[in-house]
Design an enzyme around this catalytic site. Structure first.
Site, PDB file in Angstrom:
ATOM      1  N   HIS A   1     -29.614 -60.250  28.013  1.00 39.42           N
ATOM      2  CA  HIS A   1     -28.467 -59.498  27.483  1.00 39.42           C
ATOM      3  C   HIS A   1     -27.192 -59.857  28.256  1.00 39.42           C
ATOM      4  O   HIS A   1     -26.122 -59.983  27.675  1.00 39.42           O
ATOM      5  CB  HIS A   1     -28.674 -57.985  27.660  1.00 39.42           C
ATOM      6  CG  HIS A   1     -29.849 -57.427  26.926  1.00 39.42           C
ATOM      7  ND1 HIS A   1     -30.983 -56.995  27.558  1.00 39.42           N
ATOM      8  CD2 HIS A   1     -30.054 -57.213  25.607  1.00 39.42           C
ATOM      9  CE1 HIS A   1     -31.836 -56.529  26.668  1.00 39.42           C
ATOM     10  NE2 HIS A   1     -31.312 -56.655  25.472  1.00 39.42           N
TER      11      HIS A   1
ATOM     12  N   VAL B   1     -32.877 -66.865  27.060  1.00 35.76           N
ATOM     13  CA  VAL B   1     -33.058 -66.982  28.512  1.00 35.76           C
ATOM     14  C   VAL B   1     -34.545 -66.772  28.807  1.00 35.76           C
ATOM     15  O   VAL B   1     -35.179 -65.871  28.241  1.00 35.76           O
ATOM     16  CB  VAL B   1     -32.209 -65.921  29.256  1.00 35.76           C
ATOM     17  CG1 VAL B   1     -32.393 -66.048  30.759  1.00 35.76           C
ATOM     18  CG2 VAL B   1     -30.742 -66.069  28.893  1.00 35.76           C
TER      19      VAL B   1
ATOM     20  N   LYS C   1     -33.157 -65.562  20.647  1.00 33.72           N
ATOM     21  CA  LYS C   1     -34.529 -65.086  20.814  1.00 33.72           C
ATOM     22  C   LYS C   1     -35.013 -64.393  19.537  1.00 33.72           C
ATOM     23  O   LYS C   1     -36.112 -64.602  19.073  1.00 33.72           O
ATOM     24  CB  LYS C   1     -34.568 -64.158  22.036  1.00 33.72           C
ATOM     25  CG  LYS C   1     -35.647 -63.126  22.054  1.00 33.72           C
ATOM     26  CD  LYS C   1     -36.896 -63.645  22.691  1.00 33.72           C
ATOM     27  CE  LYS C   1     -38.026 -62.653  22.781  1.00 33.72           C
ATOM     28  NZ  LYS C   1     -37.851 -61.353  22.258  1.00 33.72           N
TER      29      LYS C   1
ATOM     30  N   LEU D   1     -31.190 -53.407  29.758  1.00 34.49           N
ATOM     31  CA  LEU D   1     -30.570 -54.736  29.833  1.00 34.49           C
ATOM     32  C   LEU D   1     -31.248 -55.625  30.872  1.00 34.49           C
ATOM     33  O   LEU D   1     -31.591 -55.184  31.960  1.00 34.49           O
ATOM     34  CB  LEU D   1     -29.085 -54.588  30.181  1.00 34.49           C
ATOM     35  CG  LEU D   1     -28.290 -53.702  29.216  1.00 34.49           C
ATOM     36  CD1 LEU D   1     -26.826 -53.644  29.655  1.00 34.49           C
ATOM     37  CD2 LEU D   1     -28.398 -54.185  27.786  1.00 34.49           C
TER      38      LEU D   1
ATOM     39  N   ARG E   1     -39.739 -55.872  26.060  1.00 32.52           N
ATOM     40  CA  ARG E   1     -41.151 -55.556  25.791  1.00 32.52           C
ATOM     41  C   ARG E   1     -42.107 -56.273  26.751  1.00 32.52           C
ATOM     42  O   ARG E   1     -43.285 -55.911  26.800  1.00 32.52           O
ATOM     43  CB  ARG E   1     -41.499 -55.882  24.338  1.00 32.52           C
ATOM     44  CG  ARG E   1     -40.808 -54.936  23.358  1.00 32.52           C
ATOM     45  CD  ARG E   1     -41.271 -55.099  21.934  1.00 32.52           C
ATOM     46  NE  ARG E   1     -40.821 -54.006  21.086  1.00 32.52           N
ATOM     47  CZ  ARG E   1     -39.807 -54.076  20.214  1.00 32.52           C
ATOM     48  NH1 ARG E   1     -39.121 -55.196  20.085  1.00 32.52           N
ATOM     49  NH2 ARG E   1     -39.471 -53.037  19.493  1.00 32.52           N
TER      50      ARG E   1
ATOM     51  N   GLU F   1     -31.418 -60.144  32.096  1.00 31.51           N
ATOM     52  CA  GLU F   1     -30.545 -61.301  32.210  1.00 31.51           C
ATOM     53  C   GLU F   1     -30.195 -61.904  30.827  1.00 31.51           C
ATOM     54  O   GLU F   1     -29.099 -62.423  30.628  1.00 31.51           O
ATOM     55  CB  GLU F   1     -31.193 -62.348  33.129  1.00 31.51           C
ATOM     56  CG  GLU F   1     -30.291 -63.496  33.536  1.00 31.51           C
ATOM     57  CD  GLU F   1     -28.942 -63.083  34.148  1.00 31.51           C
ATOM     58  OE1 GLU F   1     -28.869 -62.052  34.856  1.00 31.51           O
ATOM     59  OE2 GLU F   1     -27.946 -63.793  33.885  1.00 31.51           O
TER      60      GLU F   1
END
Ligand code: PAF
Length: 282
Positions: free
Chosen positions: A38, A177, A150, A34, A188, A36
């Site tokens: 998420h 974000v 995203k 996780l 990734r 920011e």
């Protein structure tokens, strides 16, 4: 307090108890590691209901042969810490054997949508995504589910699946974000070398440039602009899979008279061994 569930049965039991108390459930599916991006989804989830459930499952069926399934970062303890801080109510962390108990004969395929853009370069990927999200929805039975913009094609795919299969869950998309330099946050990104990381933001620069050109120019030749920006990414050291301008709801190419259409620019491009995706609405 964060409840950690590892079995389907324990999730069902907890959700049943909440429902008996007339509490509704908001769900954030993730593959963990996780960041920011998420956590912003978790914050959004809080706004939409009484209980927030997050799942962490690196879903094997959405990775094609040779992709990064085995090296995908798994950071369970840190993820649990972050979810405790961010006040989720439950995290569901199943083993593969919980999610795929027997060889599954049923798959969910969102035709057309799953074969284009990223789907054309990642065979089977969106079938794997739709199938696992359908399973997770059946386990958690959320009133609302939150996805990041995203993964724009994924968001449209899930909305289509929910509408086609008449699932009673409301889907909410949350804006991407970004780091200070504009690179969209992604698990990734940590595969990038220092030098690659320094130039990765150019992906977003090219998207913004395209958006400005679309806004400022009349009678655009979309195919020509796509090709031009594809070439520009190559000059910046990327190896693009695609650069596409599409209708933001259907992901179809823009109509000839598209004054009423909202468009979205979508890109997937490799920087060394790392495949980055991003998009920008016009
Ligand atoms: O976006 C992701 O992390 C995954 O594709 C999802 C939605 C959790 C399904 O595995």
């Amino acid at each position: 307090m964060l409840t950690i569930c590892e079995t389907v049965e324990s999730v069902r039991e907890q959700v049943r108890e909440w429902r008996q108390r007339n509490q509704n459930v908001v769900f954030v599916p993730t593959m963990g590691n996780l960041h920011e991006g998420h956590l912003r989804l978790v914050d959004e989830a809080r706004q939409h209901g009484d209980r927030v459930v997050v799942s962490i499952f690196v879903n094997p069926s959405q990775f094609a042969e040779g992709e990064d399934f085995t090296r995908y970062p798994r950071t369970r303890d840190r993820d649990i810490e972050l979810l405790t801080e961010r006040v989720a109510d439950m995290v569901f962390i199943p083993e593969i054997s919980q999610m795929y108990t027997v060889p599954n004969l049923t798959v969910v395929e969102v035709n057309d949508l799953s074969g284009q853009l990223c789907g054309a370069f990642r065979p089977g990927h969106f079938g794997g995504v739709a199938t696992v999200v359908c399973k997770l929805f059946n386990i958690v039975q959320p009133d609302t589910a939150i996805f990041g913009e995203k993964d724009y094609q994924q968001l449209i795919l899930i909305k289509t699946m929910v509408s086609d299969l008449m699932m009673s869950v409301k889907i909410i998309g949350v804006p991407t974000v970004r780091s200070d330099d504009g690179l969209a946050l992604s698990s990734r990104n940590q595969y990038l070398t220092d030098n690659q990381r320094k130039s990765a933001h150019k992906l977003y620069e090219v998207l913004k440039e395209t958006r400005d050109l679309l806004k400022d120019t009349n009678n655009i030749e979309y195919a020509q602009l796509e090709q031009q920006q594809y070439n520009s990414l190559k000059q910046h050291g990327f190896k693009p899979d695609y650069f596409a301008i599409r209708d933001s709801e259907t992901l179809q190419p823009p109509a000839a008279d598209n004054r009423q259409q909202q468009l979205v620019i979508l890109v997937a491009a490799w920087l060394g061994q790392t495949r980055l995706i991003d998009n920008l609405k016009v």
